[in-house]
Design a protein around this motif. Structure first.
Motif, PDB file in Angstrom:
ATOM      1  N   SER A  77       0.841  -1.186   0.000  1.00  0.00           N
ATOM      2  CA  SER A  77       0.000   0.000   0.000  1.00  0.00           C
ATOM      3  C   SER A  77       0.880   1.241   0.000  1.00  0.00           C
ATOM      4  O   SER A  77       2.028   1.215   0.462  1.00  0.00           O
ATOM      5  N   HIS A  78       0.334   2.304  -0.509  1.00  0.00           N
ATOM      6  CA  HIS A  78       1.066   3.566  -0.552  1.00  0.00           C
ATOM      7  C   HIS A  78       1.424   4.030   0.857  1.00  0.00           C
ATOM      8  O   HIS A  78       2.539   4.492   1.111  1.00  0.00           O
ATOM      9  N   ARG A  79       0.484   3.897   1.778  1.00  0.00           N
ATOM     10  CA  ARG A  79       0.730   4.337   3.146  1.00  0.00           C
ATOM     11  C   ARG A  79       1.869   3.539   3.789  1.00  0.00           C
ATOM     12  O   ARG A  79       2.713   4.107   4.493  1.00  0.00           O
ATOM     13  N   ASP A  80       1.890   2.233   3.549  1.00  0.00           N
ATOM     14  CA  ASP A  80       2.969   1.400   4.080  1.00  0.00           C
ATOM     15  C   ASP A  80       4.325   1.898   3.603  1.00  0.00           C
ATOM     16  O   ASP A  80       5.292   1.987   4.368  1.00  0.00           O
ATOM     17  N   LEU A  81       4.406   2.179   2.296  1.00  0.00           N
ATOM     18  CA  LEU A  81       5.659   2.666   1.719  1.00  0.00           C
ATOM     19  C   LEU A  81       6.083   3.976   2.357  1.00  0.00           C
ATOM     20  O   LEU A  81       7.246   4.154   2.739  1.00  0.00           O
ATOM     21  N   GLN A  82       5.163   4.912   2.467  1.00  0.00           N
ATOM     22  CA  GLN A  82       5.487   6.207   3.044  1.00  0.00           C
ATOM     23  C   GLN A  82       5.990   6.071   4.477  1.00  0.00           C
ATOM     24  O   GLN A  82       6.990   6.685   4.862  1.00  0.00           O
ATOM     25  N   GLU A  83       5.273   5.273   5.267  1.00  0.00           N
ATOM     26  CA  GLU A  83       5.655   5.115   6.669  1.00  0.00           C
ATOM     27  C   GLU A  83       7.021   4.447   6.805  1.00  0.00           C
ATOM     28  O   GLU A  83       7.851   4.852   7.632  1.00  0.00           O
ATOM     29  N   LEU A  84       7.254   3.415   5.989  1.00  0.00           N
ATOM     30  CA  LEU A  84       8.513   2.697   6.067  1.00  0.00           C
ATOM     31  C   LEU A  84       9.688   3.598   5.680  1.00  0.00           C
ATOM     32  O   LEU A  84      10.709   3.646   6.376  1.00  0.00           O
ATOM     33  N   TYR A  85       9.550   4.320   4.582  1.00  0.00           N
ATOM     34  CA  TYR A  85      10.648   5.168   4.126  1.00  0.00           C
ATOM     35  C   TYR A  85      10.871   6.367   5.044  1.00  0.00           C
ATOM     36  O   TYR A  85      12.006   6.780   5.266  1.00  0.00           O
ATOM     37  N   SER A  86       9.811   6.940   5.594  1.00  0.00           N
ATOM     38  CA  SER A  86       9.999   8.075   6.501  1.00  0.00           C
ATOM     39  C   SER A  86      10.676   7.627   7.798  1.00  0.00           C
ATOM     40  O   SER A  86      11.565   8.312   8.315  1.00  0.00           O
ATOM     41  N   LEU A  87      10.272   6.465   8.309  1.00  0.00           N
ATOM     42  CA  LEU A  87      10.902   5.943   9.523  1.00  0.00           C
ATOM     43  C   LEU A  87      12.355   5.591   9.252  1.00  0.00           C
ATOM     44  O   LEU A  87      13.246   5.904  10.051  1.00  0.00           O
ATOM     45  N   ARG A  88      12.601   4.950   8.111  1.00  0.00           N
ATOM     46  CA  ARG A  88      13.965   4.569   7.779  1.00  0.00           C
ATOM     47  C   ARG A  88      14.860   5.800   7.651  1.00  0.00           C
ATOM     48  O   ARG A  88      16.012   5.783   8.102  1.00  0.00           O
ATOM     49  N   THR A  89      14.358   6.864   7.051  1.00  0.00           N
ATOM     50  CA  THR A  89      15.135   8.098   6.929  1.00  0.00           C
ATOM     51  C   THR A  89      15.515   8.639   8.297  1.00  0.00           C
ATOM     52  O   THR A  89      16.678   8.970   8.556  1.00  0.00           O
ATOM     53  N   THR A  90      14.538   8.703   9.189  1.00  0.00           N
ATOM     54  CA  THR A  90      14.784   9.222  10.536  1.00  0.00           C
ATOM     55  C   THR A  90      15.794   8.362  11.288  1.00  0.00           C
ATOM     56  O   THR A  90      16.723   8.882  11.926  1.00  0.00           O
ATOM     57  N   LEU A  91      15.627   7.044  11.201  1.00  0.00           N
ATOM     58  CA  LEU A  91      16.532   6.134  11.907  1.00  0.00           C
ATOM     59  C   LEU A  91      17.960   6.233  11.371  1.00  0.00           C
ATOM     60  O   LEU A  91      18.926   6.290  12.145  1.00  0.00           O
ATOM     61  N   GLU A 203      18.247  12.080   3.061  1.00  0.00           N
ATOM     62  CA  GLU A 203      16.887  12.593   2.823  1.00  0.00           C
ATOM     63  C   GLU A 203      16.504  12.422   1.356  1.00  0.00           C
ATOM     64  O   GLU A 203      15.424  11.916   1.025  1.00  0.00           O
ATOM     65  N   ASP A 204      17.403  12.833   0.480  1.00  0.00           N
ATOM     66  CA  ASP A 204      17.130  12.748  -0.956  1.00  0.00           C
ATOM     67  C   ASP A 204      17.113  11.303  -1.431  1.00  0.00           C
ATOM     68  O   ASP A 204      16.245  10.900  -2.225  1.00  0.00           O
ATOM     69  N   HIS A 205      18.069  10.502  -0.953  1.00  0.00           N
ATOM     70  CA  HIS A 205      18.186   9.099  -1.341  1.00  0.00           C
ATOM     71  C   HIS A 205      16.910   8.335  -0.989  1.00  0.00           C
ATOM     72  O   HIS A 205      16.376   7.570  -1.804  1.00  0.00           O
ATOM     73  N   MET A 206      16.396   8.568   0.215  1.00  0.00           N
ATOM     74  CA  MET A 206      15.194   7.866   0.652  1.00  0.00           C
ATOM     75  C   MET A 206      13.956   8.368  -0.098  1.00  0.00           C
ATOM     76  O   MET A 206      13.073   7.580  -0.462  1.00  0.00           O
TER      77      MET A 206
END
Length: 226
Positions: A77-91, A203-206
């Motif tokens: 799902s689009h939401r799953d992707l957004q959440e995963l990539y935003s969390l990964r960026t922060t981590l 940030e850009d890579h993710m």
């Protein structure tokens, strides 16, 4: 010769590992409905450790249990992707902040070695799952070096989901791994003296990774913020 008997906990770990590998490798496609009876028969295990393994995989997000419908391999799902990539960026940004001052020659050599193994596997193109694991190993470098236990726990928690999406990404792209030069800037900046540039690159890579993955998997790209 003395052989230790398998405990219920050990059986559960074996089942979790087997099911996780089947899911993240794409052998069991997203959306597939699973049943305890079928899994028990195919894996040759009893229902008790299987249920424990299923609960763990549901908790990690690889399986979804829907009331009155059954158990399914997670979809996309689009939401799953957004959440995963935003969390990964922060981590990952946090991991670089934590490890930046403890990088030494040995650590940088280790980073180069991980990158070389990833490139070699990509060029060979004969082990897509192994290549994804090597890509995850490259990104694990900053977490391991940080020495931050909770941060490492968070990274390990999202790893199965990342491996799952990377598998779908590579299948959609019809290639065994990332481009050969995909991580050259990442590694160069990780070895540099400019932490700000490293964080900006992440940030850009993710963000670009999210956009490409969403496009390849046919999700709603127009909702992705640029």
């Amino acid at each position: 010769m003395k052989i230790e008997r398998l405990t219920e906990s050990t059986r559960r770990e074996h089942i979790v590992r087997s099911l996780r590998e089947l899911i993240v490798s794409g052998a069991v496609p997203a959306g597939t409905r699973l049943t305890e009876t079928e899994l028990s028969a195919q894996l040759g295990v009893s229902r008790a450790p299987l249920r424990e393994a299923i609960r763990e995989l549901v908790s990690s997000g690889l399986l979804v249990s829907q009331p009155y419908k059954g158990l399914f391999v997670r979809g996309v799902s689009h939401r799953d992707l957004q959440e995963l990539y935003s969390l990964r960026t922060t981590l990952e940004q946090m991991a670089f902040r934590e490890c930046w001052e403890v990088r030494d020659a040995a650590a940088l050599d280790d980073l180069d070695a991980r990158h070389e193994r990833l490139v070699e596997s990509t060029v060979r193109g004969d082990d897509p799952v192994g290549t994804i694991n090597l890509e995850m190993k490259l990104h694990s470098w900053c977490y391991e070096l940080s020495g931050h236990r909770l941060l490492m726990d968070a990274w390990e928690h999202i790893l199965p989901s990342l491996q799952f999406y990377f598998t779908l990404h590579q299948k959609a792209h019809a290639r065994p791994g990332p481009r050969r030069d995909a991580h050259e800037v990442y590694v160069k900046l990780a070895k540099s003296d400019d932490l700000s540039a490293m964080l900006a690159h992440l940030e850009d890579h993710m963000r670009q990774g999210l956009k490409r993955t969403a496009q390849l998997l046919g999700t709603e790209t127009e909702k992705i913020e640029s």
